[in-house]
Scaffold this motif. Structure first.
Motif, PDB file in Angstrom:
ATOM      1  N   PHE A  11       0.844  -1.197   0.000  1.00 58.67           N
ATOM      2  CA  PHE A  11       0.000   0.000   0.000  1.00 58.67           C
ATOM      3  C   PHE A  11       0.879   1.247   0.000  1.00 58.67           C
ATOM      4  O   PHE A  11       1.841   1.351   0.777  1.00 58.67           O
ATOM      5  CB  PHE A  11      -0.919   0.002   1.225  1.00 58.67           C
ATOM      6  CG  PHE A  11      -1.886  -1.141   1.239  1.00 58.67           C
ATOM      7  CD1 PHE A  11      -2.990  -1.152   0.384  1.00 58.67           C
ATOM      8  CD2 PHE A  11      -1.705  -2.217   2.089  1.00 58.67           C
ATOM      9  CE1 PHE A  11      -3.876  -2.209   0.382  1.00 58.67           C
ATOM     10  CE2 PHE A  11      -2.591  -3.282   2.098  1.00 58.67           C
ATOM     11  CZ  PHE A  11      -3.683  -3.276   1.238  1.00 58.67           C
ATOM     12  N   VAL A  12       0.513   2.204  -0.876  1.00 58.67           N
ATOM     13  CA  VAL A  12       1.315   3.414  -1.075  1.00 58.67           C
ATOM     14  C   VAL A  12       0.521   4.627  -0.605  1.00 58.67           C
ATOM     15  O   VAL A  12      -0.675   4.758  -0.900  1.00 58.67           O
ATOM     16  CB  VAL A  12       1.684   3.591  -2.561  1.00 58.67           C
ATOM     17  CG1 VAL A  12       2.669   4.743  -2.729  1.00 58.67           C
ATOM     18  CG2 VAL A  12       2.252   2.306  -3.138  1.00 58.67           C
ATOM     19  N   CYS A  13       1.196   5.522   0.131  1.00 62.04           N
ATOM     20  CA  CYS A  13       0.559   6.748   0.587  1.00 62.04           C
ATOM     21  C   CYS A  13       1.431   7.952   0.246  1.00 62.04           C
ATOM     22  O   CYS A  13       2.585   7.814  -0.163  1.00 62.04           O
ATOM     23  CB  CYS A  13       0.295   6.698   2.098  1.00 62.04           C
ATOM     24  SG  CYS A  13       1.796   6.626   3.123  1.00 62.04           S
ATOM     25  N   ASP A  14       0.888   9.138   0.425  1.00 61.82           N
ATOM     26  CA  ASP A  14       1.640  10.372   0.183  1.00 61.82           C
ATOM     27  C   ASP A  14       2.661  10.607   1.289  1.00 61.82           C
ATOM     28  O   ASP A  14       2.598  10.000   2.368  1.00 61.82           O
ATOM     29  CB  ASP A  14       0.676  11.562   0.116  1.00 61.82           C
ATOM     30  CG  ASP A  14       0.271  11.881  -1.312  1.00 61.82           C
ATOM     31  OD1 ASP A  14       1.141  11.829  -2.202  1.00 61.82           O
ATOM     32  OD2 ASP A  14      -0.913  12.186  -1.532  1.00 61.82           O
ATOM     33  N   LEU A  60       0.937  -2.949  -6.357  1.00 64.62           N
ATOM     34  CA  LEU A  60       0.761  -1.644  -5.742  1.00 64.62           C
ATOM     35  C   LEU A  60      -0.712  -1.274  -5.601  1.00 64.62           C
ATOM     36  O   LEU A  60      -1.503  -1.432  -6.540  1.00 64.62           O
ATOM     37  CB  LEU A  60       1.462  -0.576  -6.579  1.00 64.62           C
ATOM     38  CG  LEU A  60       2.966  -0.753  -6.803  1.00 64.62           C
ATOM     39  CD1 LEU A  60       3.499   0.365  -7.692  1.00 64.62           C
ATOM     40  CD2 LEU A  60       3.717  -0.802  -5.481  1.00 64.62           C
ATOM     41  N   PHE A  61      -1.044  -0.736  -4.401  1.00 67.33           N
ATOM     42  CA  PHE A  61      -2.389  -0.241  -4.133  1.00 67.33           C
ATOM     43  C   PHE A  61      -2.266   1.128  -3.467  1.00 67.33           C
ATOM     44  O   PHE A  61      -1.621   1.250  -2.421  1.00 67.33           O
ATOM     45  CB  PHE A  61      -3.152  -1.203  -3.209  1.00 67.33           C
ATOM     46  CG  PHE A  61      -3.429  -2.540  -3.818  1.00 67.33           C
ATOM     47  CD1 PHE A  61      -4.539  -2.739  -4.634  1.00 67.33           C
ATOM     48  CD2 PHE A  61      -2.582  -3.612  -3.582  1.00 67.33           C
ATOM     49  CE1 PHE A  61      -4.791  -3.971  -5.201  1.00 67.33           C
ATOM     50  CE2 PHE A  61      -2.831  -4.850  -4.140  1.00 67.33           C
ATOM     51  CZ  PHE A  61      -3.944  -5.035  -4.954  1.00 67.33           C
ATOM     52  N   PRO A  62      -2.871   2.163  -4.053  1.00 64.14           N
ATOM     53  CA  PRO A  62      -2.707   3.512  -3.508  1.00 64.14           C
ATOM     54  C   PRO A  62      -3.760   3.865  -2.462  1.00 64.14           C
ATOM     55  O   PRO A  62      -4.918   3.441  -2.537  1.00 64.14           O
ATOM     56  CB  PRO A  62      -2.885   4.388  -4.749  1.00 64.14           C
ATOM     57  CG  PRO A  62      -3.886   3.625  -5.576  1.00 64.14           C
ATOM     58  CD  PRO A  62      -3.575   2.164  -5.346  1.00 64.14           C
ATOM     59  N   TYR A  63      -3.324   4.659  -1.488  1.00 67.97           N
ATOM     60  CA  TYR A  63      -4.238   5.277  -0.524  1.00 67.97           C
ATOM     61  C   TYR A  63      -4.397   6.730  -0.966  1.00 67.97           C
ATOM     62  O   TYR A  63      -3.534   7.567  -0.724  1.00 67.97           O
ATOM     63  CB  TYR A  63      -3.663   5.187   0.886  1.00 67.97           C
ATOM     64  CG  TYR A  63      -4.530   5.826   1.949  1.00 67.97           C
ATOM     65  CD1 TYR A  63      -5.652   5.174   2.441  1.00 67.97           C
ATOM     66  CD2 TYR A  63      -4.210   7.085   2.469  1.00 67.97           C
ATOM     67  CE1 TYR A  63      -6.441   5.753   3.423  1.00 67.97           C
ATOM     68  CE2 TYR A  63      -4.991   7.665   3.453  1.00 67.97           C
ATOM     69  CZ  TYR A  63      -6.104   7.001   3.926  1.00 67.97           C
ATOM     70  OH  TYR A  63      -6.889   7.571   4.905  1.00 67.97           O
ATOM     71  N   PRO A  80     -10.292   3.264  -5.457  1.00 63.93           N
ATOM     72  CA  PRO A  80      -9.464   4.207  -4.686  1.00 63.93           C
ATOM     73  C   PRO A  80      -9.653   5.667  -5.098  1.00 63.93           C
ATOM     74  O   PRO A  80      -9.214   6.571  -4.375  1.00 63.93           O
ATOM     75  CB  PRO A  80      -8.035   3.743  -4.992  1.00 63.93           C
ATOM     76  CG  PRO A  80      -8.158   2.343  -5.474  1.00 63.93           C
ATOM     77  CD  PRO A  80      -9.456   2.322  -6.219  1.00 63.93           C
ATOM     78  N   TYR A  81     -10.285   5.889  -6.244  1.00 71.45           N
ATOM     79  CA  TYR A  81     -10.419   7.236  -6.796  1.00 71.45           C
ATOM     80  C   TYR A  81     -11.873   7.697  -6.882  1.00 71.45           C
ATOM     81  O   TYR A  81     -12.149   8.806  -7.330  1.00 71.45           O
ATOM     82  CB  TYR A  81      -9.814   7.269  -8.205  1.00 71.45           C
ATOM     83  CG  TYR A  81      -8.438   6.678  -8.264  1.00 71.45           C
ATOM     84  CD1 TYR A  81      -7.323   7.422  -7.894  1.00 71.45           C
ATOM     85  CD2 TYR A  81      -8.237   5.355  -8.661  1.00 71.45           C
ATOM     86  CE1 TYR A  81      -6.047   6.872  -7.921  1.00 71.45           C
ATOM     87  CE2 TYR A  81      -6.963   4.798  -8.694  1.00 71.45           C
ATOM     88  CZ  TYR A  81      -5.882   5.553  -8.324  1.00 71.45           C
ATOM     89  OH  TYR A  81      -4.624   5.005  -8.346  1.00 71.45           O
ATOM     90  N   ARG A 134     -10.405  -2.454   2.293  1.00 70.73           N
ATOM     91  CA  ARG A 134     -11.070  -1.172   2.036  1.00 70.73           C
ATOM     92  C   ARG A 134     -10.623  -0.119   3.032  1.00 70.73           C
ATOM     93  O   ARG A 134     -10.530   1.059   2.697  1.00 70.73           O
ATOM     94  CB  ARG A 134     -12.585  -1.373   2.046  1.00 70.73           C
ATOM     95  CG  ARG A 134     -13.060  -2.195   0.844  1.00 70.73           C
ATOM     96  CD  ARG A 134     -14.517  -2.580   0.925  1.00 70.73           C
ATOM     97  NE  ARG A 134     -14.874  -3.459  -0.203  1.00 70.73           N
ATOM     98  CZ  ARG A 134     -15.957  -4.213  -0.254  1.00 70.73           C
ATOM     99  NH1 ARG A 134     -16.819  -4.201   0.755  1.00 70.73           N
ATOM    100  NH2 ARG A 134     -16.192  -4.978  -1.302  1.00 70.73           N
ATOM    101  N   ASP A 135     -10.310  -0.546   4.264  1.00 73.68           N
ATOM    102  CA  ASP A 135      -9.694   0.387   5.201  1.00 73.68           C
ATOM    103  C   ASP A 135      -8.319   0.826   4.680  1.00 73.68           C
ATOM    104  O   ASP A 135      -7.962   2.000   4.759  1.00 73.68           O
ATOM    105  CB  ASP A 135      -9.505  -0.272   6.570  1.00 73.68           C
ATOM    106  CG  ASP A 135     -10.813  -0.604   7.259  1.00 73.68           C
ATOM    107  OD1 ASP A 135     -11.849  -0.008   6.901  1.00 73.68           O
ATOM    108  OD2 ASP A 135     -10.794  -1.463   8.170  1.00 73.68           O
ATOM    109  N   ALA A 136      -7.570  -0.122   4.152  1.00 71.35           N
ATOM    110  CA  ALA A 136      -6.192   0.149   3.739  1.00 71.35           C
ATOM    111  C   ALA A 136      -6.106   1.145   2.593  1.00 71.35           C
ATOM    112  O   ALA A 136      -5.164   1.935   2.518  1.00 71.35           O
ATOM    113  CB  ALA A 136      -5.496  -1.152   3.356  1.00 71.35           C
ATOM    114  N   VAL A 137      -7.086   1.107   1.669  1.00 68.99           N
ATOM    115  CA  VAL A 137      -7.060   2.035   0.532  1.00 68.99           C
ATOM    116  C   VAL A 137      -8.006   3.212   0.735  1.00 68.99           C
ATOM    117  O   VAL A 137      -8.173   4.039  -0.161  1.00 68.99           O
ATOM    118  CB  VAL A 137      -7.384   1.319  -0.800  1.00 68.99           C
ATOM    119  CG1 VAL A 137      -6.327   0.282  -1.118  1.00 68.99           C
ATOM    120  CG2 VAL A 137      -8.785   0.721  -0.796  1.00 68.99           C
TER     121      VAL A 137
END
Length: 336
Positions: free
Chosen positions: A42-45, A84-87, A131-132, A213-216
């Motif tokens: 999981f990827v975040c800013d 890869l899965f974005p937050y 995610p969007y 779903r929490d993770a993203v």
């Protein structure tokens, strides 16, 4: 000699072959290898940033720079692919999901950064709009209905942006009708014929997705459920038809999701189609094992490894699992 004609006791004593580790290893019917593992990340800013995911103990979100480090660690452990899965920040979620095909979104930035630093690891990406999407769905919602064809058009743009960023494997996980054919045609037209597709071909409307779903960041946004596009858990034949359709439309590999509750379908897919077949050991499966182990109710390492062995026994060529780094370490250490 068939099982029916096998000698009876005492000529036949199956326990003879279980007596020592060496004998058990000699006759083991399947093997679990580090090559079988794909690690979802999981990827975040942010910079040098991590975020805990309460419902997935031991799993974190990572900023792009730390995701690159994770990819290098994965490769050093022998893991050949990450997913890869974005937050995505809530301000970027819209009804038209336009951030999904932004070349500078989190997923695409992470892909380019990983390819620059760890070029040999395979990068898989998620092709779905949730995610969007301001509504939390995998497709575009209009008047309370997920519209298929407009969703497919959006997914094609998303897939192309990911391919152009350097993704090796596109993972359409949306379950819209016709999306594999549309994505494959767009890739061919753009000269990106070597990009592979691992279709989430039989994805079920499951209760096991909650922690993901929490993770993203999609849990709070989701309106209603996903039963109009994800499969009914009781429908194995329909799942097989969806697999056949996606193969015909150009999928190189197929996936069954969730994993352990659907091992019967994994076996049927591999037996019937003989294509590279994968399963996703989803967030709920992971969280259950972690929670039980954390309470001392089960041996966490043994349960983890047994769960992964089940996928190989069912015929899967590989599995997406949050346990990948831990399992890789144990396998390389000679797990018995």
């Amino acid at each position: 000699m068939t099982a029916k004609s096998a000698p009876g006791f005492p000529a036949s004593r199956p326990r003879r072959l279980r007596r020592t580790p060496a004998l058990r290893a000699l006759v083991r019917e399947d093997r679990l290898s580090v090559d079988d593992l794909i690690w979802p990340v999981f990827v975040c800013d942010g910079d040098n940033a991590t975020q805990e995911i309460a419902s997935m103990p031991g799993v974190i979100r990572r900023s792009v720079d730390l995701t690159v480090e994770a990819a290098a660690e994965a490769q050093a452990a022998g893991i050949r692919a990450i997913c890869l899965f974005p937050y995505t920040d809530g301000t970027l979620k819209t009804d038209d999901c336009a951030e999904a095909w932004n070349p500078e979104n989190l997923s695409n930035r992470a892909t380019r950064a990983i390819k620059a630093a760890v070029p040999d690891i395979a990068i898989m990406t998620d092709v779905a709009l949730d995610p969007y999407n301001a509504q939390g769905h995998d497709g575009i919602l209009r008047d309370g209905v997920i519209v298929n064809d407009d969703s497919v058009a959006a997914l094609v743009k998303m897939a192309m942006a990911q391919a152009e960023a350097g993704a090796d494997i596109l993972g359409p996980s949306d379950m819209m009708d016709g999306r594999i054919g549309a994505i494959r045609s767009a890739l061919e037209d753009a000269g990106l014929c070597d990009v592979t597709i691992m279709s989430y071909a039989a994805k079920y409307a499951s209760a096991f997705y909650g922690p993901f779903r929490d993770a993203v960041g999609a849990s709070g946004a989701l309106k209603g459920d996903k039963k109009t596009y994800q499969l009914d858990p009781l429908n194995a034949d329909e799942g097989l038809r969806c697999v056949a359709r996606d193969i015909a439309e150009g999928a190189d590999m197929v996936m069954v999701k969730p994993g352990m509750p659907y091992l019967d379908l994994c076996a049927k897919v591999k037996d019937r189609f003989g294509v590279p077949t994968f399963a996703y050991q989803v967030s709920g499966e992971y969280a259950m094992i972690r929670a039980a182990a954390g309470n001392g109710w089960i041996d966490g390492e043994k349960a983890m490894m047994e769960s992964l062995m089940a996928f190989r026994r069912a015929g899967c060529d590989g599995v997406l699992t949050y346990f990948a780094p831990e399992a890789a370490r144990l396998i390389r250490a000679g797990w018995e």
